[in-house]
Design a protein around this motif. Structure first.
Motif, PDB file in Angstrom:
ATOM      1  N   MET A  55     -24.796 -25.601  49.494  1.00 31.07           N
ATOM      2  CA  MET A  55     -24.691 -27.046  49.710  1.00 31.07           C
ATOM      3  C   MET A  55     -25.928 -27.512  50.466  1.00 31.07           C
ATOM      4  O   MET A  55     -26.230 -26.997  51.543  1.00 31.07           O
ATOM      5  N   LEU A  56     -26.643 -28.455  49.878  1.00 34.56           N
ATOM      6  CA  LEU A  56     -27.813 -29.046  50.505  1.00 34.56           C
ATOM      7  C   LEU A  56     -27.425 -30.367  51.148  1.00 34.56           C
ATOM      8  O   LEU A  56     -26.496 -31.029  50.702  1.00 34.56           O
ATOM      9  N   GLY A  57     -28.166 -30.774  52.137  1.00 32.23           N
ATOM     10  CA  GLY A  57     -28.041 -32.116  52.689  1.00 32.23           C
ATOM     11  C   GLY A  57     -29.259 -32.903  52.248  1.00 32.23           C
ATOM     12  O   GLY A  57     -30.364 -32.375  52.224  1.00 32.23           O
ATOM     13  N   SER A  58     -29.066 -34.137  51.825  1.00 26.85           N
ATOM     14  CA  SER A  58     -30.201 -34.938  51.362  1.00 26.85           C
ATOM     15  C   SER A  58     -29.931 -36.417  51.624  1.00 26.85           C
ATOM     16  O   SER A  58     -28.901 -36.780  52.189  1.00 26.85           O
ATOM     17  N   GLU A  59     -30.848 -37.254  51.169  1.00 31.84           N
ATOM     18  CA  GLU A  59     -30.702 -38.696  51.342  1.00 31.84           C
ATOM     19  C   GLU A  59     -29.518 -39.263  50.574  1.00 31.84           C
ATOM     20  O   GLU A  59     -29.067 -40.357  50.845  1.00 31.84           O
ATOM     21  N   ILE A  60     -28.982 -38.494  49.610  1.00 33.10           N
ATOM     22  CA  ILE A  60     -27.816 -38.949  48.860  1.00 33.10           C
ATOM     23  C   ILE A  60     -26.535 -38.295  49.363  1.00 33.10           C
ATOM     24  O   ILE A  60     -25.493 -38.421  48.760  1.00 33.10           O
ATOM     25  N   PRO A  62     -24.222 -34.831  50.814  1.00 35.63           N
ATOM     26  CA  PRO A  62     -24.089 -33.427  50.431  1.00 35.63           C
ATOM     27  C   PRO A  62     -24.395 -33.260  48.947  1.00 35.63           C
ATOM     28  O   PRO A  62     -24.015 -34.088  48.124  1.00 35.63           O
ATOM     29  N   ASN A  63     -25.089 -32.204  48.631  1.00 39.09           N
ATOM     30  CA  ASN A  63     -25.568 -32.009  47.271  1.00 39.09           C
ATOM     31  C   ASN A  63     -25.406 -30.540  46.897  1.00 39.09           C
ATOM     32  O   ASN A  63     -26.087 -29.680  47.445  1.00 39.09           O
ATOM     33  N   ALA A  64     -24.512 -30.263  45.956  1.00 43.96           N
ATOM     34  CA  ALA A  64     -24.219 -28.884  45.566  1.00 43.96           C
ATOM     35  C   ALA A  64     -25.301 -28.314  44.665  1.00 43.96           C
ATOM     36  O   ALA A  64     -25.854 -29.008  43.810  1.00 43.96           O
ATOM     37  N   VAL A  65     -25.584 -27.033  44.868  1.00 45.74           N
ATOM     38  CA  VAL A  65     -26.394 -26.257  43.934  1.00 45.74           C
ATOM     39  C   VAL A  65     -25.399 -25.386  43.179  1.00 45.74           C
ATOM     40  O   VAL A  65     -24.692 -24.578  43.777  1.00 45.74           O
ATOM     41  N   TYR A  66     -25.322 -25.587  41.869  1.00 48.65           N
ATOM     42  CA  TYR A  66     -24.348 -24.882  41.037  1.00 48.65           C
ATOM     43  C   TYR A  66     -24.983 -23.675  40.368  1.00 48.65           C
ATOM     44  O   TYR A  66     -26.176 -23.683  40.071  1.00 48.65           O
ATOM     45  N   GLY A  67     -24.165 -22.679  40.095  1.00 47.47           N
ATOM     46  CA  GLY A  67     -24.621 -21.501  39.367  1.00 47.47           C
ATOM     47  C   GLY A  67     -23.928 -21.414  38.020  1.00 47.47           C
ATOM     48  O   GLY A  67     -22.710 -21.448  37.945  1.00 47.47           O
ATOM     49  N   LEU A  68     -24.717 -21.359  36.963  1.00 46.33           N
ATOM     50  CA  LEU A  68     -24.192 -21.174  35.610  1.00 46.33           C
ATOM     51  C   LEU A  68     -24.674 -19.832  35.075  1.00 46.33           C
ATOM     52  O   LEU A  68     -25.713 -19.329  35.492  1.00 46.33           O
ATOM     53  N   ARG A  69     -23.938 -19.275  34.135  1.00 50.74           N
ATOM     54  CA  ARG A  69     -24.397 -18.096  33.393  1.00 50.74           C
ATOM     55  C   ARG A  69     -24.559 -18.557  31.958  1.00 50.74           C
ATOM     56  O   ARG A  69     -23.607 -19.017  31.337  1.00 50.74           O
ATOM     57  N   VAL A  70     -25.790 -18.439  31.456  1.00 49.24           N
ATOM     58  CA  VAL A  70     -26.146 -19.014  30.161  1.00 49.24           C
ATOM     59  C   VAL A  70     -26.866 -17.961  29.326  1.00 49.24           C
ATOM     60  O   VAL A  70     -27.756 -17.273  29.834  1.00 49.24           O
ATOM     61  N   PRO A  71     -26.516 -17.835  28.037  1.00 43.19           N
ATOM     62  CA  PRO A  71     -27.252 -16.887  27.196  1.00 43.19           C
ATOM     63  C   PRO A  71     -28.677 -17.382  26.941  1.00 43.19           C
ATOM     64  O   PRO A  71     -28.889 -18.560  26.665  1.00 43.19           O
ATOM     65  N   ASP A  72     -29.643 -16.474  27.057  1.00 45.25           N
ATOM     66  CA  ASP A  72     -31.029 -16.843  26.761  1.00 45.25           C
ATOM     67  C   ASP A  72     -31.267 -16.761  25.255  1.00 45.25           C
ATOM     68  O   ASP A  72     -30.322 -16.567  24.477  1.00 45.25           O
ATOM     69  N   HIS A  73     -32.515 -16.884  24.827  1.00 43.85           N
ATOM     70  CA  HIS A  73     -32.842 -16.909  23.395  1.00 43.85           C
ATOM     71  C   HIS A  73     -32.550 -15.575  22.703  1.00 43.85           C
ATOM     72  O   HIS A  73     -32.486 -15.514  21.484  1.00 43.85           O
ATOM     73  N   ASN A  74     -32.326 -14.500  23.471  1.00 43.75           N
ATOM     74  CA  ASN A  74     -31.954 -13.198  22.907  1.00 43.75           C
ATOM     75  C   ASN A  74     -30.460 -12.924  23.023  1.00 43.75           C
ATOM     76  O   ASN A  74     -30.005 -11.837  22.698  1.00 43.75           O
ATOM     77  N   GLY A  75     -29.712 -13.901  23.528  1.00 46.61           N
ATOM     78  CA  GLY A  75     -28.278 -13.737  23.688  1.00 46.61           C
ATOM     79  C   GLY A  75     -27.868 -13.025  24.968  1.00 46.61           C
ATOM     80  O   GLY A  75     -26.694 -12.767  25.180  1.00 46.61           O
ATOM     81  N   LEU A  83     -28.952 -28.420  39.925  1.00 45.66           N
ATOM     82  CA  LEU A  83     -28.655 -29.385  40.969  1.00 45.66           C
ATOM     83  C   LEU A  83     -29.226 -30.747  40.649  1.00 45.66           C
ATOM     84  O   LEU A  83     -30.134 -30.886  39.834  1.00 45.66           O
ATOM     85  N   HIS A  84     -28.662 -31.749  41.300  1.00 49.49           N
ATOM     86  CA  HIS A  84     -29.200 -33.104  41.257  1.00 49.49           C
ATOM     87  C   HIS A  84     -30.268 -33.166  42.340  1.00 49.49           C
ATOM     88  O   HIS A  84     -29.981 -32.920  43.508  1.00 49.49           O
ATOM     89  N   PRO A  85     -31.517 -33.486  41.988  1.00 47.73           N
ATOM     90  CA  PRO A  85     -32.599 -33.368  42.965  1.00 47.73           C
ATOM     91  C   PRO A  85     -32.736 -34.507  43.958  1.00 47.73           C
ATOM     92  O   PRO A  85     -33.553 -34.426  44.869  1.00 47.73           O
ATOM     93  N   GLY A  86     -31.980 -35.568  43.826  1.00 47.70           N
ATOM     94  CA  GLY A  86     -32.150 -36.677  44.755  1.00 47.70           C
ATOM     95  C   GLY A  86     -33.159 -37.684  44.240  1.00 47.70           C
ATOM     96  O   GLY A  86     -33.152 -38.035  43.070  1.00 47.70           O
ATOM     97  N   VAL A  87     -34.057 -38.113  45.099  1.00 43.04           N
ATOM     98  CA  VAL A  87     -35.032 -39.147  44.755  1.00 43.04           C
ATOM     99  C   VAL A  87     -36.048 -38.608  43.750  1.00 43.04           C
ATOM    100  O   VAL A  87     -36.535 -37.490  43.902  1.00 43.04           O
ATOM    101  N   GLY A  88     -36.396 -39.397  42.765  1.00 38.62           N
ATOM    102  CA  GLY A  88     -37.230 -38.991  41.645  1.00 38.62           C
ATOM    103  C   GLY A  88     -38.665 -38.590  41.898  1.00 38.62           C
ATOM    104  O   GLY A  88     -38.961 -37.450  42.251  1.00 38.62           O
ATOM    105  N   ALA A  89     -39.607 -39.497  41.721  1.00 34.73           N
ATOM    106  CA  ALA A  89     -41.031 -39.173  41.694  1.00 34.73           C
ATOM    107  C   ALA A  89     -41.547 -38.482  42.953  1.00 34.73           C
ATOM    108  O   ALA A  89     -42.259 -37.481  42.846  1.00 34.73           O
ATOM    109  N   PRO A  90     -41.222 -38.953  44.160  1.00 32.29           N
ATOM    110  CA  PRO A  90     -41.745 -38.266  45.344  1.00 32.29           C
ATOM    111  C   PRO A  90     -41.280 -36.818  45.437  1.00 32.29           C
ATOM    112  O   PRO A  90     -42.053 -35.921  45.759  1.00 32.29           O
ATOM    113  N   LEU A  91     -40.019 -36.584  45.117  1.00 30.65           N
ATOM    114  CA  LEU A  91     -39.502 -35.230  45.193  1.00 30.65           C
ATOM    115  C   LEU A  91     -40.103 -34.356  44.097  1.00 30.65           C
ATOM    116  O   LEU A  91     -40.444 -33.195  44.335  1.00 30.65           O
ATOM    117  N   ALA A  92     -40.255 -34.912  42.896  1.00 35.09           N
ATOM    118  CA  ALA A  92     -40.868 -34.149  41.807  1.00 35.09           C
ATOM    119  C   ALA A  92     -42.287 -33.731  42.183  1.00 35.09           C
ATOM    120  O   ALA A  92     -42.696 -32.591  41.956  1.00 35.09           O
TER     121      ALA A  92
END
Length: 147
Positions: A55-60, A62-75, A83-92
């Motif tokens: 759990m991150l704290g940000s200007e928006i 509490p902000n969760a960082v989620y973990g997914l398990r996803v098959p890559d291009h080889n399966g 995660l939702h990064p918060g504010v756009g251009a400055p954070l990017a």
């Protein structure tokens, strides 16, 4: 060169004033691959059953960082953090700078759903394009797993 160590690469000046390793701790559960998603509606669907890694704290708030398990291009199933990064251009810009400094791969897909080229803002109904935004999210996941 400064008389005082401002950045990590001011090697001749001693320790940096803000040395990241001294103020941040490594998150061991953080996967090597991460996708930022600005589309809260997509995150609500995709991460509904996902594990919360951190759990991150940000200007928006509490902000969760989620973990997914996803098959890559080889399966092969791989862990991906989301995660939702918060504010756009400055954070990017900050993430690009940190990635360059740390020598890690970083890429961004820019979604321009509205039109600001005229005298009047044209939203072009971008809020209703949920399917397109979800496809863009999965494209980002596929791309990050190929880095």
């Amino acid at each position: 060169m400064h008389d005082y160590p401002i950045l990590e690469y001011d090697a001749d000046a001693g320790d940096a004033i803000i040395e990241p390793a001294k103020v941040l701790k490594r998150i061991d559960a953080m996967p090597a691959h991460l996708v930022f998603c600005f589309f809260r509606d997509v995150l609500d669907v995709v991460c509904a059953e996902a594990e919360t890694i951190y759990m991150l704290g940000s200007e928006i708030g509490p902000n969760a960082v989620y973990g997914l398990r996803v098959p890559d291009h080889n399966g092969v199933e791989k862990p991906v953090a989301v995660l939702h990064p918060g504010v756009g251009a400055p954070l990017a810009a900050a993430f690009f700078a940190v990635a360059r400094f740390r020598g890690v791969d970083f890429a961004q897909l820019l979604y321009g759903g509205d039109d600001v080229s005229g005298d009047v803002w044209d939203h072009r109904g971008w809020q209703q394009h949920k399917t397109g935004r979800e496809k863009l999210f999965w494209l980002a996941v596929e791309a990050v797993l190929r880095l």
